[in-house]
Scaffold this motif. Sequence first.
Motif, short mmCIF file in Angstrom:
data_model
loop_
_atom_site.label_atom_id
_atom_site.label_comp_id
_atom_site.label_asym_id
_atom_site.label_seq_id
_atom_site.Cartn_x
_atom_site.Cartn_y
_atom_site.Cartn_z
N MET A 1 0.82 -1.18 0.00
CA MET A 1 0.00 0.00 0.00
C MET A 1 0.87 1.26 0.00
N ARG A 2 1.94 1.25 0.80
CA ARG A 2 2.82 2.40 0.85
C ARG A 2 3.46 2.69 -0.50
N LYS A 3 3.94 1.66 -1.17
CA LYS A 3 4.57 1.84 -2.47
C LYS A 3 3.55 2.35 -3.49
N ALA A 4 2.34 1.88 -3.39
CA ALA A 4 1.30 2.30 -4.33
C ALA A 4 0.98 3.78 -4.14
N LEU A 5 1.07 4.26 -2.94
CA LEU A 5 0.80 5.67 -2.66
C LEU A 5 2.04 6.52 -2.92
N LEU A 6 3.21 5.99 -2.68
CA LEU A 6 4.46 6.73 -2.82
C LEU A 6 4.79 7.03 -4.28
N ILE A 7 4.52 6.11 -5.18
CA ILE A 7 4.85 6.30 -6.59
C ILE A 7 4.06 7.47 -7.20
N PRO A 8 2.73 7.57 -7.03
CA PRO A 8 2.03 8.72 -7.60
C PRO A 8 2.44 10.05 -6.97
N ALA A 10 5.42 10.75 -5.74
CA ALA A 10 6.74 11.06 -6.29
C ALA A 10 6.62 11.58 -7.72
N ALA A 11 5.72 11.00 -8.50
CA ALA A 11 5.50 11.46 -9.87
C ALA A 11 4.94 12.88 -9.89
N ALA A 12 4.01 13.15 -8.99
CA ALA A 12 3.43 14.50 -8.91
C ALA A 12 4.51 15.51 -8.50
N ALA A 13 5.35 15.15 -7.57
CA ALA A 13 6.42 16.04 -7.13
C ALA A 13 7.41 16.31 -8.27
N ALA A 14 7.74 15.26 -9.00
CA ALA A 14 8.66 15.42 -10.13
C ALA A 14 8.06 16.33 -11.20
#
Length: 83
Positions: A1-8, A10-14
């Motif tokens: 669950m953490r990875k699923a939330l962390l990837i979007p 991180a993408a938004a931040a980038a």
Amino acid sequence: MRKALLIPVAAAAALALSACGQSAKNETAEASEAMAGDTNTMGEAVNDLAAAEDAAFDSAQNSYDTVANATDEAVDEAADEVD
């Protein structure tokens, strides 16, 4: 669950950083152009000042010459009257 939330996230931040990066590049380019314009304006001001200085010195020289000539003429007339 953490990875699923962390990837979007991180993408938004980038994406946000890349958008800010372009804005910063544009602002830097605009500032650079403004500084170049200021440099040209300062160069023109220096040239204008030099021209005004030359005109003032020419005017002073002409005034001096006029007074010197008038003085010479007055001295010559006075000398002629004494003779």
